[in-house]
Design an enzyme around this catalytic site. Structure first.
Site, PDB file in Angstrom:
ATOM      1  N   SER A  26       0.826  -1.213   0.000  1.00 59.01           N
ATOM      2  CA  SER A  26       0.000   0.000   0.000  1.00 59.01           C
ATOM      3  C   SER A  26       0.865   1.269   0.000  1.00 59.01           C
ATOM      4  CB  SER A  26      -0.906   0.019   1.228  1.00 59.01           C
ATOM      5  OG  SER A  26      -1.711  -1.137   1.255  1.00 59.01           O
TER       6      SER A  26
HETATM    7  N1  SAM Z   1      -0.405  -5.217   4.210  1.00 63.41           N
HETATM    8  C1  SAM Z   1       0.344  -5.506   3.029  1.00 63.41           C
HETATM    9  C2  SAM Z   1       1.737  -4.953   3.066  1.00 63.41           C
HETATM   10  O1  SAM Z   1       2.122  -4.323   4.065  1.00 63.41           O
HETATM   11  O2  SAM Z   1       2.473  -5.186   2.082  1.00 63.41           O
HETATM   12  C3  SAM Z   1      -0.363  -5.084   1.754  1.00 63.41           C
HETATM   13  C4  SAM Z   1      -1.562  -5.885   1.529  1.00 63.41           C
HETATM   14  S1  SAM Z   1      -2.211  -5.935  -0.093  1.00 63.41           S
HETATM   15  C5  SAM Z   1      -2.869  -4.342  -0.325  1.00 63.41           C
HETATM   16  C6  SAM Z   1      -3.624  -6.975   0.247  1.00 63.41           C
HETATM   17  C7  SAM Z   1      -3.265  -8.399   0.535  1.00 63.41           C
HETATM   18  O3  SAM Z   1      -4.433  -9.095   0.992  1.00 63.41           O
HETATM   19  C8  SAM Z   1      -2.800  -9.171  -0.703  1.00 63.41           C
HETATM   20  O4  SAM Z   1      -1.532  -9.695  -0.466  1.00 63.41           O
HETATM   21  C9  SAM Z   1      -3.842 -10.273  -0.870  1.00 63.41           C
HETATM   22  O5  SAM Z   1      -3.326 -11.479  -1.383  1.00 63.41           O
HETATM   23  C10 SAM Z   1      -4.337 -10.430   0.551  1.00 63.41           C
HETATM   24  N2  SAM Z   1      -5.644 -11.072   0.718  1.00 63.41           N
HETATM   25  C11 SAM Z   1      -6.749 -10.958  -0.040  1.00 63.41           C
HETATM   26  N3  SAM Z   1      -7.746 -11.720   0.466  1.00 63.41           N
HETATM   27  C12 SAM Z   1      -7.251 -12.312   1.600  1.00 63.41           C
HETATM   28  C13 SAM Z   1      -7.788 -13.201   2.572  1.00 63.41           C
HETATM   29  N4  SAM Z   1      -9.043 -13.655   2.531  1.00 63.41           N
HETATM   30  N5  SAM Z   1      -6.996 -13.584   3.584  1.00 63.41           N
HETATM   31  C14 SAM Z   1      -5.715 -13.149   3.677  1.00 63.41           C
HETATM   32  N6  SAM Z   1      -5.146 -12.312   2.776  1.00 63.41           N
HETATM   33  C15 SAM Z   1      -5.912 -11.899   1.756  1.00 63.41           C
END
Ligand code: SAM
Length: 221
Positions: A64
């Site tokens: 992000s």
């Molecule tokens: N917090 C992260 C960082 O510091 O790099 C960025 C997160 S990114 C915007 C969103 C993440 O949520 C992705 O890696 C995606 O694969 C994950 N995601 C989506 N659905 C999910 C779920 N049900 N459970 C866990 N992770 C999930």
């Protein structure tokens, strides 16, 4: 570009975020200065890590934008010793920042196995090996073994607030989650749990854009 150049650029970004009033507290500023974003992106993106925009990470996901992460961490009002779950580990960056704000182990769940590896490697290299635990799974179901949580921070956009996350909050605990459309846009919701019966109060903090939260209580694949 060497590490000291990367860090100088990073410090400038943190100072700008503070000047703009996005970083409000010394605590969040200190965490940002301890955990520069360039340690959590692939080599080809390191020189852009100080740009206040999301950047690509493997599996078509994103790390992000710094302002977005700062907004959520300020709203989270994290204190030493709080039990925090992050949903959406991605690169591991936000989880490391959370660690710096609670100074106890942080659990973060990621559904994409390649990103579990990516986050673990980044965290290990940055010195968070036994401080942040990256779990492979569907974070829409929370992570019951370590519940109840003081805070749950979801970094992907959901169609609705997943009920298991409310159930796994302590009374008085807080969930931050973007809720809205599959792609653009969602609204950043602050959900406070009011009692054991899972009564909640919701505050809307306005428009945001996150990748979708995919899972049993999120979007379908
Ligand atoms: N917090 C992260 C960082 O510091 O790099 C960025 C997160 S990114 C915007 C969103 C993440 O949520 C992705 O890696 C995606 O694969 C994950 N995601 C989506 N659905 C999910 C779920 N049900 N459970 C866990 N992770 C999930």
């Amino acid at each position: 570009m060497d590490e000291s150049d990367l860090y100088r650029r990073w410090m400038r970004l943190v100072e700008n975020l503070e000047r703009e009033g996005i970083i409000k507290s010394e605590r969040v500023k200190r965490a940002f200065l301890r955990v520069p974003r360039y340690k959590f992106v692939s080599d080809r993106y390191k020189e852009y890590a100080h740009v206040d925009e999301p950047l690509p990470i493997p599996a078509g996901q994103t790390i992000s934008a710094p302002h977005m992460v700062a907004i959520m961490l300020e709203l989270a009002e994290l204190e030493d010793g709080m039990n925090v779950l992050e949903v959406g580990a991605g690169s591991g960056w936000n989880a490391a920042l959370i660690y710096e704000l609670v100074k106890r182990e942080v659990y973060t769940i990621e559904r994409v196995s390649d990103l579990v590896e990516f986050a673990r490697k980044n965290l290990e290299r940055a010195g968070y090996k036994d401080k942040v635990y990256v779990i492979w799974g569907d974070g829409t179901k929370g992570f019951p073994p370590n519940a109840p949580y003081d805070r749950i921070i979801v970094t992907a956009g959901a169609p609705k607030v997943p009920q298991p996350l409310i159930e796994q909050l302590k009374v008085g605990g807080k969930l931050l989650i973007p809720v809205g459309n599959y792609h653009l846009w969602q609204e950043l919701l602050e959900v406070i749990k009011l009692d054991e019966e899972n009564k909640i109060k919701i505050k809307n903090h306005g428009g945001v854009a996150f990748v979708p939260l995919i899972g049993e209580h999120g979007w379908r694949e």
